[in-house]
Design an enzyme around this catalytic site. Structure first.
Site, PDB file in Angstrom:
ATOM      1  N   GLU A 178       1.132  -0.714  -0.089  1.00 19.19           N
ATOM      2  CA  GLU A 178      -0.170  -0.064   0.141  1.00 19.19           C
ATOM      3  C   GLU A 178       1.434   1.034   0.105  1.00 19.19           C
ATOM      4  O   GLU A 178       0.264   2.492  -0.590  1.00 19.19           O
ATOM      5  CB  GLU A 178      -1.004  -0.051   0.947  1.00 19.19           C
ATOM      6  CG  GLU A 178      -1.611  -0.659   0.996  1.00 19.19           C
ATOM      7  CD  GLU A 178      -2.002  -2.027   1.474  1.00 19.19           C
ATOM      8  OE1 GLU A 178      -0.799  -2.212   1.551  1.00 19.19           O
ATOM      9  OE2 GLU A 178      -3.114  -3.061   0.738  1.00 19.19           O
ATOM     10  N   HIS A 204     -10.661  -4.696   9.930  1.00 20.67           N
ATOM     11  CA  HIS A 204     -11.527  -4.628   9.000  1.00 20.67           C
ATOM     12  C   HIS A 204     -13.424  -3.242   9.285  1.00 20.67           C
ATOM     13  O   HIS A 204     -14.062  -3.057   7.730  1.00 20.67           O
ATOM     14  CB  HIS A 204     -12.155  -5.424   8.026  1.00 20.67           C
ATOM     15  CG  HIS A 204     -10.914  -6.723   8.007  1.00 20.67           C
ATOM     16  ND1 HIS A 204     -10.743  -7.388   8.280  1.00 20.67           N
ATOM     17  CD2 HIS A 204     -10.428  -6.119   5.785  1.00 20.67           C
ATOM     18  CE1 HIS A 204     -10.081  -7.993   7.496  1.00 20.67           C
ATOM     19  NE2 HIS A 204      -9.239  -7.623   6.569  1.00 20.67           N
TER      20      HIS A 204
END
Lengths: 432, 406
Positions: B142, B211
């Site tokens: 990322e 999440h």
């Protein structure tokens, strides 16, 4: 205090011969092609040596007299010289510019004209000059906080860099960047980053744009990006992630490691399991090359090949330049940790002195011509300091000007108008 | 980190009790506006409850004829154009595709955006159409591919970087904070970074703590970026297009549970403003400010409130940074009471900033302290019951409004 296991003369001569071989025998593309070849060859050499030699073989940044000798021999025995006179003078001038500029920075810093963290490049000029002087204006350079000389080599006027360091509004970044953030759209210098490793993905992105222009937009684009960073960065995740992506997509980028052995006070050997950074290239599928970064001609040869590879679309290269910084990490660093013997040793390998010697020995230039260049550079530097001194400091209304490319990003105020339409806004007195 | 991302989003339904359909009864005298398409229409005629305390000055005068949504004639309607129906993730894709078609410098990069079509199918089919370089499948890195997007943006491209889940962008914080937001300024205005960073965030259906994060609170301090949150197919497409066309770096927050919302959106092209908020329902008694998924909890609460005779004004703030102080201010000046309903945690969330901002600008217009309903300062638990209690539920919103309007 840890002393570097660093004895120039104990080095296994076969080892250094391998390395210098890889540097000198640059006949063409094939020398880079089989990165595995290079890796394998050296690996087999390693396994054959005894533990004692292997330990000293692990010492990376060591010059050996073998290398020096080889250089002299090669220069006199080569039918063609490595550079022409014009090229030689350009290289010399660029290195002198870098050196003189940095020396002036130190002076100005101690006189209180610039502040903060200033990282000087003395001693490493061969890397910047060797690589950047081969680039076109459209090619991009990404650097770290030690970026003054990269900017200068790329063509940013000394006036603009000095102004930036003084924090004046005529600086290349309007005084908003400072020493560690040299940017130039005109000359495609994409920074100047304070955190190490941060610039490598940006460089990868610039290379991606180049590939995109070529393959998606079908433009005739062979722009190359150079990413400069140090040995400390090579233990950082961003380095490895970008090596992977660059090799995966064959991006036109060259990763240039300026291995000066020290990350502030952390020796490269104390922080790295395998100090041979060039080896990490083949692990990702790109050639890894080690070169003597104190010799501008060697660097230039390697650079030519690496940049050529990138331009032809053959993908990235990892080049480890063994170099050294003569000063401390920054002007705030007392530089007490490094062994004086080590510093003295590298002082004898000053890249400017080496190039001078080469130019004289091969009758490419005489004393007078070089002195003329010295004088010219001195004048440029003096002029840049004067210019910076006389330039205005940024006014209050500059504070909010470049936060957004589209100033509507400041939002809509209570009166229903965009904040940036508020006349007080440009004066810097409006509340944001 | 790219762990069990469900592509079976169809299994989740955002709100069980709210039905979205096309049938609407138009109120006399007002046309159906474009902007109102997202809201549902329920007409009810409540009666005053006798136990109300009408004597106190600050009490709210309850209406006998409140409706959950009111049509305002802000923009002229075009009932002749039918529009087309789609789900929110399709609306995002439509916006993205239109922009890619329009400008060849627009490209997408992220994990599984290409061949897989995106973990929430936002980029489905685009790689086939535009190729593997324009819709780039990145390795799981990322920080580096966000940085790569920034470098590409500096050199002319207009990338859209997808975080497979917004939480993964925590790994890209270095690049987002240092480079994305700052480089335009640090370079003295030389380089612009027209990047869009988008992805699903928020609390889903038992996805676990990592999440279920709300990154808008972490990013909001970064100077130089804009943040928007979409909540309906209509504004999702409009904001996506606006974000891509903007020369500023924009972070577009989507919500995991809202991807399957269905709505009819116009056929003709439209782009929304990144800095404006959306008036969902006008009212007189209290201003409820919300965004993203909480909008639906608020509207559900609004239904109940209307039955009880209250008349809430609901604003979907949409622009999380900067705040649209004009719409919000006008509302505060009208109702004098504010409830903020957000999904961020109590500490340091968007609600906290909004509270401070409203207090600063509109203090004189407030009749009561601002009520901010946020999620608990708790890592989102896995267990369904616990998870329900971490976020604000409609019943709490109703109670808060009743308390405030007492």
């Amino acid at each position: 205090m840890a002393k570097i296991i660093h004895n120039p003369l104990v080095l296994s001569s076969s080892r250094s011969a391998e390395k210098s071989e890889s540097c000198c025998k640059l006949s063409g593309p094939t020398s880079f092609m089989s990165s595995k070849f290079l890796g394998n060859k050296l690996l087999s050499t390693n396994s054959a040596t005894s533990p004692a030699t292997r330990r000293s073989a692990a010492v990376v940044a060591v010059s050996s007299d073998v290398v020096k000798e080889k250089k002299l021999k090669s220069s006199s025995s080569l039918a063609n010289l490595l550079i022409t006179k014009e090229e030689g003078l350009v290289l010399y001038e660029d290195m002198i510019l870098g050196r003189a500029f940095e020396d002036m920075c130190a002076q100005m810093y101690y006189r209180g004209k610039m502040f903060g963290f200033v990282h000087l490049y003395n001693g490493q000029e061969a890397v910047s000059t060797g690589f950047i002087k081969l680039l076109k204006q459209e090619d991009c350079v990404v650097s770290t906080y030690r970026d003054h000389v990269h900017a200068l080599s790329k063509g940013v006027p000394a006036r603009q860099v000095m102004s930036e360091l003084f924090g004046k509004t005529t600086g290349c970044c309007r005084g908003q960047g400072g020493s560690m953030h040299m940017f130039s759209k005109e000359h495609n210098v994409l920074g100047g980053f304070a955190f190490i490793g941060e610039g490598i993905p940006v460089a990868t992105g610039a290379a991606f744009t180049s590939k995109y222009k070529r393959e998606v937009l079908k433009e005739d684009c062979d722009e190359v990006t150079l990413a400069f960073f140090g040995d400390g960065t090579c233990n950082n995740g961003q380095f490895f992630e970008c090596l992977n992506m660059a090799a995966l997509w064959k991006l036109p980028i060259v990763f240039v490691v300026e291995n000066n052995l020290w990350a502030i006070g952390m020796s490269h050997l104390r922080s790295t399991s395998d100090p041979q950074i060039w080896k990490k290239g083949p692990a990702f599928g790109m050639p890894g090359v080690h070169v003597d970064g104190m010799d501008v001609l060697k660097v230039r040869e390697v650079a030519q090949e690496a940049i050529g590879r990138a331009r032809r679309g053959e993908g990235p290269t990892l080049v480890e330049c063994e170099t050294y910084r003569f000063r401390g990490h920054s002007l705030a660093d007392p530089d007490e940790l490094r062994d004086p013997a080590e510093k003295a040793h590298y002082a004898t390998r000053d890249p400017i002195t080496s190039l001078k010697k080469y130019l004289f020995e091969n009758n490419l230039a005489n004393e007078a011509e070089l002195k003329a260049i010295d004088k010219k550079i001195d004048e440029i530097i003096e002029d840049s300091v004067e210019f910076a001194d006389e330039s205005p400091v940024p006014a209050r209304n500059q504070l909010l000007e470049n936060v957004f490319a589209d100033p509507r990003g400041f939002g809509i105020g209570p009166d229903g108008k965009y904040r940036c339409e508020d006349p007080k806004f440009t004066q810097g007195t409006a509340q944001v | 980190m790219a762990a069990a991302i469900l592509h079976g989003v169809g299994a989740t339904t955002p709100l069980s009790s709210v039905k979205y359909n096309n049938s609407r009864r138009s109120l006399p005298g007002s046309g159906i506006t474009e902007r109102k398409r997202a809201s549902f229409v329920i007409q009810c005629y409540g009666s005053l409850s006798s136990g109300l305390n009408i004597g106190i000055n600050r009490a709210v005068k309850l209406s006998t004829n409140a409706v959950a949504t009111k049509q305002d004639s802000v923009t002229a309607s075009t009932p002749s154009k039918p529009g087309h129906e789609l789900l929110l993730f399709e609306a995002l894709r439509e916006g993205l595709e239109e922009e890619m078609e329009r400008d060849p410098w627009v490209c997408v990069m992220g994990e599984d955006v290409g061949h897989y079509g995106g973990s929430y199918k936002v980029t489905k089919g685009l790689a086939d159409k535009y190729g593997d370089l324009r819709v780039l499948d990145t390795p799981i890195a990322e920080n580096s591919f966000t940085g790569m997007g920034i470098g590409a943006a500096m050199t002319g491209l207009r990338p859209i970087v997808e975080g497979m889940n917004m939480g993964f962008l925590l790994l890209a914080f270095n690049q987002i904070s240092n480079n994305c937001g700052m480089l335009h300024y640090t370079s003295g205005g030389q380089f612009k970074i027209p990047i869009v960073i988008r992805g699903p965030g928020g609390v889903g259906r038992q996805l676990g703590a990592e999440h279920s994060q709300r990154l808008e609170s972490y990013f909001q301090s970064i100077p130089g970026i804009q943040m928007v949150a979409c909540s309906t197919p209509y504004n999702a497409k409009g904001l996506m297009k606006a974000a891509i066309r903007s020369d500023n770096p924009v972070i577009l927050f989507e919500h995991v549970l809202l991807y399957n919302l269905k709505e009819r959106i116009p056929d003709e092209e439209y782009v929304l403003s990144l800095e404006e908020s959306e008036m969902v329902r006008t009212g007189d008694h209290v201003t409820i400010l919300t965004y993203s998924r909480m909008r639906y909890h608020v509207m559900q609460a609004a239904k109940t409130l209307v039955n009880k005779g209250y008349d809430p004004e609901v604003i979907d703030i949409r622009s999380l940074k900067p705040f649209d102080l004009h719409t919000i201010g006008n509302s505060v000046k009208k109702t004098h009471r504010v409830v903020i309903v957000e999904e961020c945690m109590r500490t340091g969330g968007i609600g906290a900033s909004l509270t401070a901002s409203i207090n600063e600008h509109f203090h004189d217009y407030l009749d009561a302290p601002i009520v901010c309903l946020s999620s608990q300062d708790v890592p989102t638990p896995y267990a369904g019951t616990l998870e329900d209690w971490t976020v604000v539920q409609p019943a709490q919103i109703v109670a808060a409004v009743e308390q405030l309007c007492r």
